[in-house]
Scaffold this motif. Structure first.
Motif, short mmCIF file in Angstrom:
data_model
loop_
_atom_site.label_atom_id
_atom_site.label_comp_id
_atom_site.label_asym_id
_atom_site.label_seq_id
_atom_site.Cartn_x
_atom_site.Cartn_y
_atom_site.Cartn_z
N ALA A 247 16.97 44.66 47.99
CA ALA A 247 18.10 44.36 48.73
C ALA A 247 17.70 43.86 50.12
CB ALA A 247 18.74 45.90 48.81
N SER A 249 15.68 41.73 50.55
CA SER A 249 15.80 40.15 50.33
C SER A 249 17.01 39.53 50.70
CB SER A 249 15.19 39.68 48.87
OG SER A 249 13.97 40.19 48.72
N LEU A 250 18.13 40.20 50.54
CA LEU A 250 19.57 39.65 50.85
C LEU A 250 19.76 39.55 52.38
CD1 LEU A 250 21.37 42.12 48.47
CD2 LEU A 250 20.99 39.78 48.11
N TYR A 251 19.05 40.28 52.88
CA TYR A 251 19.56 40.56 54.44
C TYR A 251 19.31 39.15 55.47
CZ TYR A 251 19.65 43.43 58.79
OH TYR A 251 20.35 44.00 59.98
N PRO A 256 18.88 34.56 48.71
CA PRO A 256 17.85 35.40 48.40
C PRO A 256 16.64 34.86 47.76
CG PRO A 256 19.45 35.96 46.98
CD PRO A 256 19.84 34.97 47.80
N ALA B 67 18.16 42.98 43.12
CA ALA B 67 18.79 44.05 43.88
C ALA B 67 20.06 44.44 43.16
CB ALA B 67 18.97 43.43 45.21
N LYS B 71 25.66 37.91 46.15
CA LYS B 71 25.61 37.35 47.66
C LYS B 71 26.61 36.24 47.72
CE LYS B 71 22.10 37.24 50.67
NZ LYS B 71 22.66 37.50 51.88
#
Lengths: 448, 108
Positions: A247, A249-251, A256, B67, B71
């Protein structure tokens, strides 16, 4: 090769290092302490004004723990995007703090300082040569934009850190830097795969943020090997799970699967995240793809004026029902005295103060609203004068059905008018093609 | 019908640099993630409608299986912190997405 351990003591210098995390992290014998100190997240002001967005006392508390550990264990310290914005005044601010600490503790380190500010004449020449393109927007950079900018920095990759380490630096204080590069520099120098090193860097750059439960500033350990790396929180109350690491990696990223650096990008399409015991995650398969032409990311801001604001609340239902007409009336009356040369804005909390034009909820009837009256003008005195008039008109102007004739606004503060100082906007967010991704960044060795 | 906020573990927004806003939907497990993406409930036009934007301002909708996440990245109407800004960090722009209701049969 033998595995190499990197400790990121925290995700942002000045946000706090839990002592126990530092202690347990150091017990794992890290080869380097590497940390990010910057972000564009707090907005354009800090880069423009040349000030940090963290508190000096808090940053000093973190830095003393880091320097104590570096001295005791004889390991290097790499700090990227010093002072937040990573411009010259930000690096100076960090250096001042660092010198003060070294004086107090009697420490001496061979220190490298890396400048990330961009020379305007050079950049104008790159614009003229067609080597600059917009990033995430479509406004081409012009020579006048370059001249109007208050400050322009470029994000360095690993190259300047390698140069500093080659010159024998024990402490590196760098201007604006790709956060992943700060943490990846020593592993890359040691010969580890750059894809893995940079991916590990990206996870560690936020410190403990990739571990759950995700509260408070904390540390994170990364151990890199030939074909994988493992991340683990030194804080025994936290765990890294496949979900927490993936997760992350999304930030704060649009894609990502890719992370771009000056000399190429890492590709996560074949990345595998696997649990390594109960508290660690092993990551493999991330590839580094070298760029045909290296590019540097430029960040620049321009001053757009001076801001003054007043905060007030409205409880009167008749006024809330007539709010648009009332605010238009305020605007008109201010314009009678000051026809132009400023921007007057109303932030209406309880209606669309958070989302502005993106707010889908319309026509609600809140029982109270918060109102911020904001003025931006070219000089501070005009800004204050227009705001003062707007505030007094807003307090007293009439509206249909007005019964509460003594005043329209509830001010929580005296004084009501707050000078918020200079206002800036991001005007440069572009990529410039370069031949040598390290050439722009001057590495200076100093004795502290 | 269920809202995305009810189905997901996290629905969150944040800047991705000063010019982009990125929305992350993270699902609790692989099954929920696959069920969501199989239904293809979000396309550019839908997201644009939720935020009153043009579909061209929806830069990307990316599925990220590691994840269990989807997105969505939007072009910001203005750069972070520009005059008229309401949310410098972009951290409170997720609600229209979280409140969006989609087909979600309970017996699927």
């Amino acid at each position: 090769m033998n595995p190499m351990t990197v400790l990121a003591p925290l995700g942002m210098l000045g946000y706090g290092i839990p002592a126990r995390s530092m202690e347990r992290g150091l017990a794992r014998d890290p080869a380097v302490l590497a940390l990010d100190a910057g972000s564009t997240d707090p907005g354009p002001y800090y880069l423009g004004a040349g000030v940090p967005f963290v508190n000096r006392r808090a940053a000093k508390k973190d830095l003393v723990m880091i320097l104590d550990a570096a001295r005791a264990r004889g390991i290097p310290v790499l700090i990227g995007s010093a002072g937040g914005g990573g411009g010259r005044p930000h690096v100076e601010w960090t250096l001042d703090l660092y010198r003060e600490l070294c004086r107090e503790r009697g420490y001496r380190f061979r220190t490298a300082v890396i400048d990330a500010e961009v020379d305007r004449a050079w950049l104008r020449a790159q614009v003229a040569a067609g080597r600059v393109r917009p990033l995430d927007h479509d406004r081409a950079l012009t020579g006048p934009d370059v001249d109007a900018a208050a400050r322009i920095v470029a994000q360095m990759g690993v190259e300047p850190f390698l140069a500093a380490l080659d010159a024998g630096a024990e402490v590196v204080i760098a201007g604006r830097a790709c956060d992943a590069a700060v943490i990846a520099a020593l592993p890359i120098r040691a010969g580890f795969d750059p894809g893995l090193a940079l991916h590990m860097g990206k996870i560690l750059e936020c410190g403990g943020a990739a571990a759950y439960p995700r509260h408070g500033s904390d540390s994170l350990l990364g151990v890199i090997e030939d074909d994988a790396f493992t991340v683990e929180p030194p804080n025994p109350d936290k765990v890294c799970t496949v979900a927490s690491v993936a997760a992350h990696s999304l930030y704060e990223r649009a894609n990502p699967y890719e992370l771009h650096l000056p000399h190429g990008h890492i590709d996560l399409k074949a990345t595998r995240f696997e649990a390594a015991g109960a508290r660690a995650v092993r990551v493999s398969g991330t590839r580094f793809v070298p760029a045909a032409t290296p590019t540097l990311k430029l960040e620049g801001v321009a001053r757009v004026g001076f801001r003054t604001l007043a905060i007030a609340g409205v409880r009167e239902p008749q006024l809330i029902a007539n709010l648009d007409a009332y605010l238009a009336n305020v605007r008109t009356r201010v314009a009678d005295t000051y026809p132009d040369g400023y921007r007057l804005m109303f932030h209406v909390y309880g209606r669309d103060g958070v989302m502005g034009p993106l707010e889908p909820v319309r026509g609600s009837h809140p029982h109270e609203i918060g109102l911020i009256i904001e003025v931006i003008a070219d000089d501070a005195e005009t800004s204050a004068a227009v705001l003062a008039l707007a505030r007094s008109v807003a307090l007293h102007v009439t509206y249909p059905g007005r019964k509460a004739i003594a005043g329209n606004l509830a001010f929580p503060f005296s004084p009501s008018d707050l000078r918020a100082g200079e206002a800036y906007e991001f005007t440069i967010h572009h990529l410039v093609a370069v031949d040598d991704p390290g050439a722009l960044f001057r590495v200076e060795m100093i004795e502290v | 019908m269920r809202t995305i906020g009810e189905i997901a573990t996290f629905v969150t927004s944040k800047n991705a640099g000063p010019f982009l806003l990125t929305l992350d939907i993270v699902f609790p497990d692989e099954a929920t993630y696959h069920r969501f993406v199989a239904g293809r409930p979000l396309d550019r036009a839908t997201v644009a409608r939720l935020y009153g934007l043009s579909p061209d301002d929806v830069v990307d909708i990316i599925e990220f299986e590691p994840a269990f996440a989807v997105k969505i990245t939007l072009r910001r109407p203005w750069a972070s912190g520009a005059v008229g800004e309401t949310d410098v960090y972009g951290a409170q722009q997720h609600v229209p997405l979280a409140r969006h209701a989609i087909e979600w049969p309970e017996t699927a």
